[in-house]
Design an enzyme around this catalytic site. Structure first.
Site, PDB file in Angstrom:
ATOM      1  N   SER A  47       0.846  -1.187   0.000  1.00 42.55           N
ATOM      2  CA  SER A  47       0.000   0.000   0.000  1.00 42.55           C
ATOM      3  C   SER A  47       0.886   1.242   0.000  1.00 42.55           C
ATOM      4  O   SER A  47       1.911   1.285   0.678  1.00 42.55           O
ATOM      5  CB  SER A  47      -0.878   0.032   1.251  1.00 42.55           C
ATOM      6  OG  SER A  47      -1.772  -1.045   1.286  1.00 42.55           O
ATOM      7  N   THR A  85      -3.871   1.855   2.340  1.00 43.60           N
ATOM      8  CA  THR A  85      -4.259   3.190   1.900  1.00 43.60           C
ATOM      9  C   THR A  85      -5.714   3.460   2.246  1.00 43.60           C
ATOM     10  O   THR A  85      -6.088   4.594   2.557  1.00 43.60           O
ATOM     11  CB  THR A  85      -4.039   3.338   0.386  1.00 43.60           C
ATOM     12  OG1 THR A  85      -2.668   3.017   0.083  1.00 43.60           O
ATOM     13  CG2 THR A  85      -4.334   4.753  -0.074  1.00 43.60           C
ATOM     14  N   HIS A 124     -10.656  -3.617  -4.081  1.00 40.52           N
ATOM     15  CA  HIS A 124     -10.628  -4.703  -5.077  1.00 40.52           C
ATOM     16  C   HIS A 124     -12.036  -4.960  -5.638  1.00 40.52           C
ATOM     17  O   HIS A 124     -12.816  -4.052  -5.844  1.00 40.52           O
ATOM     18  CB  HIS A 124     -10.008  -5.964  -4.490  1.00 40.52           C
ATOM     19  CG  HIS A 124      -8.592  -5.789  -4.020  1.00 40.52           C
ATOM     20  ND1 HIS A 124      -7.700  -4.944  -4.639  1.00 40.52           N
ATOM     21  CD2 HIS A 124      -7.912  -6.362  -2.986  1.00 40.52           C
ATOM     22  CE1 HIS A 124      -6.536  -5.009  -4.019  1.00 40.52           C
ATOM     23  NE2 HIS A 124      -6.632  -5.844  -3.015  1.00 40.52           N
TER      24      HIS A 124
END
Length: 262
Positions: free
Chosen positions: A57, A107, A146
């Site tokens: 991340s 993140t 995702h």
């Protein structure tokens, strides 16, 4: 030379790395031993300095700059691709909520800290289980990344906030989500070559989008081809080929790292 490569099983990673992993490009003497982990596990392994090349991340980048160098290719960075805050119904974000996040080093969690600073009751849940956990009422809300950001409505969830859009409105910059980094313990020439190969792999994928289809589907959590294609088109773009000046500005804005040092 053998290198340990860690990536996530999400479609954008398998799409970008298919050519590198499956011999579609000449790796010029480098061999890659691949492991697949969810993003928070990737972050933790990087923090332990246990891998040669890895996805992380962008939120964790400031913590590992002494151990890893950022590669110019392979990033997930763009506009309209941010995590989504969802719930099972209407919620008041001005009051404390019990929120599932895909990892405290992600993140997604950093964006929650920046955009909803009053929300402190956050719990780590595997990214692929967050939607179900929120739908079951175990959490008031959850942050989806995702494939989950494309399928939450099928589970009866509603969007509370688009964290990527909120970031873009505040900064005018694309959102940096995932980075590819290489260990500083590797020879400079190896890091340079690895960076070139990642770029070649991304370019091959973009130029031959059907070549990776079987590989991508073998690791995808969501097998609906429309969802997979939407995921790839959103997260793999020109910034994945090269960060460029705008990409580096965005990374600096998120991480606080001087762009000259990226």
């Amino acid at each position: 030379m053998k290198l340990r490569l860690n990536i996530s099983p999400c479609p954008n990673d398998t799409f970008m790395f298919d050519a590198l992993v499956n011999g579609r490009i000449d790796t010029r003497g480098l061999e890659f031993e691949v492991e697949y982990h969810d993003i928070e596990r990737l972050n933790l392994l990087a923090l332990d300095s246990r891998v040669d090349i890895t996805k992380v991340s962008y939120a964790v980048l400031p913590l590992i700059t002494d151990m890893y160098t950022l590669l110019d290719a392979g990033s997930a960075l763009g506009r309209g691709n941010g995590p989504l805050l969802v719930s099972g119904g209407e919620v008041d974000t001005a009051r404390p909520l019990r929120i599932a996040v895909p990892g405290l080093n992600t993140t997604a969690n950093l964006l929650m800290e920046r955009l909803y600073p009053g929300q402190r009751d956050k719990h780590e849940v595997l990214f692929s289980e967050i939607a179900e956990a929120v739908a079951a009422g175990r959490y008031d809300a959850g942050v989806l990344i995702h494939e989950g950001r494309f399928t939450y409505a099928d589970k009866g969830l509603v969007q509370v906030g688009d964290l990527g859009l909120m970031w873009e409105e505040r900064t005018g910059l694309p959102l940096p989500l995932g980075a590819i980094v290489a260990s500083r313990s590797l020879p400079d020439e190896t890091v340079r070559l690895a960076g070139e190969l990642v770029r070649e792999s991304v370019l091959y994928a973009l130029g031959n989008p059907d070549a990776s289809r079987r590989y991508v589907r073998s690791y995808a959590r969501e097998l609906d081809p429309t969802v997979i294609d939407s995921h790839i088109s959103l997260f793999v773009n020109d910034f994945s080929v090269a960060l460029g000046d705008i990409g580096r500005q965005a990374v600096a804005a998120l991480t606080g790292i001087d762009p000259a040092g990226l």
